[in-house]
Design an enzyme around this catalytic site. Structure first.
Site, PDB file in Angstrom:
ATOM      1  N   ASN A 209      32.194 -30.326  48.295  1.00 30.97           N
ATOM      2  CA  ASN A 209      30.933 -31.013  48.583  1.00 30.97           C
ATOM      3  C   ASN A 209      30.092 -31.094  47.319  1.00 30.97           C
ATOM      4  O   ASN A 209      30.528 -30.661  46.251  1.00 30.97           O
ATOM      5  CB  ASN A 209      30.191 -30.289  49.716  1.00 30.97           C
ATOM      6  CG  ASN A 209      29.955 -28.834  49.373  1.00 30.97           C
ATOM      7  OD1 ASN A 209      29.322 -28.522  48.383  1.00 30.97           O
ATOM      8  ND2 ASN A 209      30.506 -27.945  50.186  1.00 30.97           N
ATOM      9  N   ASP A 277      32.978 -26.764  55.976  1.00 32.26           N
ATOM     10  CA  ASP A 277      33.155 -26.387  57.380  1.00 32.26           C
ATOM     11  C   ASP A 277      34.596 -26.562  57.840  1.00 32.26           C
ATOM     12  O   ASP A 277      35.003 -25.992  58.828  1.00 32.26           O
ATOM     13  CB  ASP A 277      32.217 -27.205  58.267  1.00 32.26           C
ATOM     14  CG  ASP A 277      30.766 -26.775  58.071  1.00 32.26           C
ATOM     15  OD1 ASP A 277      30.537 -25.560  57.923  1.00 32.26           O
ATOM     16  OD2 ASP A 277      29.877 -27.641  58.030  1.00 32.26           O
ATOM     17  N   LYS A 287      52.486 -32.138  45.541  1.00 32.13           N
ATOM     18  CA  LYS A 287      51.558 -33.269  45.630  1.00 32.13           C
ATOM     19  C   LYS A 287      52.035 -34.262  46.700  1.00 32.13           C
ATOM     20  O   LYS A 287      53.209 -34.656  46.700  1.00 32.13           O
ATOM     21  CB  LYS A 287      51.468 -33.957  44.264  1.00 32.13           C
ATOM     22  CG  LYS A 287      50.429 -35.033  44.224  1.00 32.13           C
ATOM     23  CD  LYS A 287      50.317 -35.671  42.849  1.00 32.13           C
ATOM     24  CE  LYS A 287      49.462 -36.924  42.957  1.00 32.13           C
ATOM     25  NZ  LYS A 287      49.498 -37.707  41.731  1.00 32.13           N
ATOM     26  N   PRO A 303      36.005 -20.138  58.390  1.00 32.64           N
ATOM     27  CA  PRO A 303      35.148 -19.105  58.981  1.00 32.64           C
ATOM     28  C   PRO A 303      33.689 -19.331  58.594  1.00 32.64           C
ATOM     29  O   PRO A 303      33.406 -19.825  57.493  1.00 32.64           O
ATOM     30  CB  PRO A 303      35.664 -17.801  58.347  1.00 32.64           C
ATOM     31  CG  PRO A 303      36.374 -18.219  57.102  1.00 32.64           C
ATOM     32  CD  PRO A 303      36.905 -19.602  57.355  1.00 32.64           C
ATOM     33  N   ASP A 304      32.769 -18.975  59.491  1.00 34.36           N
ATOM     34  CA  ASP A 304      31.344 -19.019  59.148  1.00 34.36           C
ATOM     35  C   ASP A 304      30.981 -17.657  58.548  1.00 34.36           C
ATOM     36  O   ASP A 304      30.911 -16.653  59.262  1.00 34.36           O
ATOM     37  CB  ASP A 304      30.491 -19.333  60.387  1.00 34.36           C
ATOM     38  CG  ASP A 304      29.055 -19.654  59.989  1.00 34.36           C
ATOM     39  OD1 ASP A 304      28.480 -18.899  59.182  1.00 34.36           O
ATOM     40  OD2 ASP A 304      28.513 -20.664  60.480  1.00 34.36           O
ATOM     41  N   ILE A 305      30.786 -17.646  57.252  1.00 36.08           N
ATOM     42  CA  ILE A 305      30.588 -16.387  56.523  1.00 36.08           C
ATOM     43  C   ILE A 305      29.289 -15.716  56.965  1.00 36.08           C
ATOM     44  O   ILE A 305      29.244 -14.521  57.280  1.00 36.08           O
ATOM     45  CB  ILE A 305      30.588 -16.666  55.004  1.00 36.08           C
ATOM     46  CG1 ILE A 305      31.963 -17.216  54.615  1.00 36.08           C
ATOM     47  CG2 ILE A 305      30.260 -15.397  54.196  1.00 36.08           C
ATOM     48  CD1 ILE A 305      32.000 -17.965  53.337  1.00 36.08           C
ATOM     49  N   PHE A 322      20.348 -20.501  54.681  1.00 28.13           N
ATOM     50  CA  PHE A 322      19.760 -21.763  54.241  1.00 28.13           C
ATOM     51  C   PHE A 322      20.168 -22.848  55.215  1.00 28.13           C
ATOM     52  O   PHE A 322      21.209 -22.751  55.858  1.00 28.13           O
ATOM     53  CB  PHE A 322      20.262 -22.124  52.838  1.00 28.13           C
ATOM     54  CG  PHE A 322      19.511 -21.380  51.767  1.00 28.13           C
ATOM     55  CD1 PHE A 322      18.536 -21.990  51.024  1.00 28.13           C
ATOM     56  CD2 PHE A 322      19.767 -20.032  51.559  1.00 28.13           C
ATOM     57  CE1 PHE A 322      17.820 -21.297  50.073  1.00 28.13           C
ATOM     58  CE2 PHE A 322      19.060 -19.322  50.611  1.00 28.13           C
ATOM     59  CZ  PHE A 322      18.081 -19.959  49.863  1.00 28.13           C
ATOM     60  N   LYS A 336      19.651 -22.551  64.273  1.00 27.03           N
ATOM     61  CA  LYS A 336      20.540 -21.783  63.392  1.00 27.03           C
ATOM     62  C   LYS A 336      20.067 -20.338  63.269  1.00 27.03           C
ATOM     63  O   LYS A 336      20.859 -19.402  63.309  1.00 27.03           O
ATOM     64  CB  LYS A 336      20.509 -22.450  62.008  1.00 27.03           C
ATOM     65  CG  LYS A 336      21.737 -22.234  61.207  1.00 27.03           C
ATOM     66  CD  LYS A 336      21.833 -23.265  60.107  1.00 27.03           C
ATOM     67  CE  LYS A 336      22.092 -24.655  60.682  1.00 27.03           C
ATOM     68  NZ  LYS A 336      22.131 -25.685  59.671  1.00 27.03           N
ATOM     69  N   LYS A 340      22.749 -17.691  64.670  1.00 21.73           N
ATOM     70  CA  LYS A 340      23.450 -16.826  63.707  1.00 21.73           C
ATOM     71  C   LYS A 340      22.769 -15.462  63.564  1.00 21.73           C
ATOM     72  O   LYS A 340      23.216 -14.642  62.771  1.00 21.73           O
ATOM     73  CB  LYS A 340      23.542 -17.530  62.341  1.00 21.73           C
ATOM     74  CG  LYS A 340      24.330 -18.851  62.376  1.00 21.73           C
ATOM     75  CD  LYS A 340      24.759 -19.299  60.999  1.00 21.73           C
ATOM     76  CE  LYS A 340      25.348 -20.706  61.047  1.00 21.73           C
ATOM     77  NZ  LYS A 340      25.990 -21.118  59.792  1.00 21.73           N
TER      78      LYS A 340
END
Ligand code: C5P
Length: 408
Positions: A209, A277, A287, A303-305, A322, A336, A340
């Site tokens: 990203n 994500d 390749k 995984p959501d750290i 954040f 969120k 979380k």
């Protein structure tokens, strides 16, 4: 800050000119003191021209020697908020470690109550000499700081440790030593995630990203400056900041593993990374060739750290997340915060390409008490300092509240 830059006799003295200029450009007032040997490598005129301040020396022919030299050292010692010696010879380390004052710089070093910082530079044999190491250890025991010399080919032709640390690192160390420490963070371990993650499709292609990691790096510097022992788990290509233990990672899974290994020892987590994500379900070992017709990519969730660490946290650990949303950013951030189990979310509004890669940014803190006044717009380094000040205040408010509960 008002900084005295002591320059002793070593070839690396030419780099002090660059340091003096960098510090002056950062808005500091810099007064240089040359030793007699230092003045053989660099002239007072160079330093005065770069700093706009007088340059001093032990030898009346070298520096600008004021009318009343008998109290000059006291005035200079009082004037300084910080004294940095770069390059520092074995001789100056030895003199100061043993309380000797034989010239202007060593006298100022003895008289000052300001923080002293050493950037040694010498032949590696000299640096490794037990006498020099013992002197350095003694200075550290007095509360002085050090910017460790680096390794490489030295001016004497030898290879080893003894090279003056790079100018940018010395400036970082000055920033660290010049920042007041905050009680709620000083000496505490803080885990920070930063940067993009990269999920490989095959050996040459990757999913990533637009995050650079700049904001997380600025947060790492700001937490470091107030005394936190920062562990930075960093994706992307930006250089690691000075004085911060940095672990380089690529994928979300690697970031999670690096964080899990450090979480139990940490007082808190700042999750500033832009974690991918999704990752390809099955990265190809070779390749992937193009084919005719439409193609598709099977993705699975990473995984959501933040959620993982937050769910395993102890009651004495805190967690900051954040949120970068392009619409309904406050409502999204609130959900969120709850989902979380965070202590606070710092909300970025990324509409119109703001935040990622931008120089100036605004963050709105959100806690279980509600929305707090926005921080910024500010440059990322100033904004990170504001975030740290804001969070330290919240920690103090909490600690006081807990004390009141314990002492009815
Ligand atoms: O759910 P969302 O990705 O919007 O949450 C953003 C916050 O969660 C950020 O603090 C980010 O660092 C963290 N995060 C994470 N692991 C993920 C996704 C997000 O730690 N896989």
């Amino acid at each position: 800050m008002q900084i005295i830059l002591g320059i002793t006799g070593g070839v690396a003295a030419y780099k002090s000119a660059e340091l003096a200029r960098l510090l002056a450009n950062q808005g500091h007032r810099v007064r240089c003191i040359l030793t007699e040997a230092g003045a053989r490598f660099i002239t007072p005129l160079t330093l005065t021209s770069l700093t706009g301040e007088p340059c001093y020396g032990s030898n009346p022919d070298q520096g600008e020697w004021r009318a009343n030299p008998s109290i000059e050292h006291i005035e200079l010692a009082r004037w300084a908020d910080l004294v940095v010696v770069a390059p520092a010879t074995a001789n100056m380390l030895g003199k100061t470690a043993n309380g000797l004052a034989t010239d202007l710089l060593s006298t100022v070093l003895l008289a000052t109550r300001a923080q002293v910082l050493w950037a040694p530079a010498m032949n590696s044999g000299m640096w490794e000499n037990p006498a020099v190491q013992a002197n350095m250890a003694r200075l550290l025991s007095f509360g002085h700081g050090i910017v460790e010399p680096g390794e490489g080919v030295l001016a004497c032709g030898e290879e080893g440790t003894g090279k003056l640390a790079d100018v940018a690192s010395i400036a970082e160390a000055i920033r660290f030593h010049g920042t007041p420490k905050l009680r709620s963070l000083n000496g505490r371990k803080v885990l920070i995630t930063s940067g993009p993650t990269r999920e490989d499709l095959d050996p040459v292609r990757t999913l990533t990203n637009r995050s650079t990691g700049a904001m997380g790096i600025e947060l790492a510097r700001a937490f470091r400056d107030v005394g936190a022992r920062v562990q930075l788990v960093l994706g992307g290509d930006l250089p690691a900041p000075w004085g911060v233990e940095t672990v380089r990672v690529r994928s979300a899974q690697q970031m999670l593993q690096a964080c899990e290994a450090r979480w139990a020892d940490s007082a808190g987590l700042v999750a500033a990374a832009a974690v991918a994500d999704q990752r390809p379900e099955a990265p190809a070992p070779e390749k992937v060739k193009k084919v005719q017709g439409p193609e598709s990519l099977a993705l699975v969730r990473t995984p959501d750290i933040l959620a993982t660490l937050s769910s395993s946290r102890r009651s004495d650990q805190w967690v900051l997340g954040f949120a970068a949303e392009s619409q309904n950013h406050l409502e999204q951030a609130l959900s969120k915060l709850k989902a979380k189990g965070l202590d606070a979310v710092l909300v970025n509004d990324v509409q119109g390409g703001r935040a990622f890669g931008a120089q100036v940014n605004t963050l709105t803190p959100l806690t279980h008490q509600g929305q707090h006044p926005s921080l910024g717009p500010l440059s990322k380094d100033r904004l990170a300092q504001e975030v740290v000040q804001w969070w330290a205040r919240q920690l103090e408010i909490r600690e006081n509240a807990q004390l009141q509960v314990i002492q009815p």
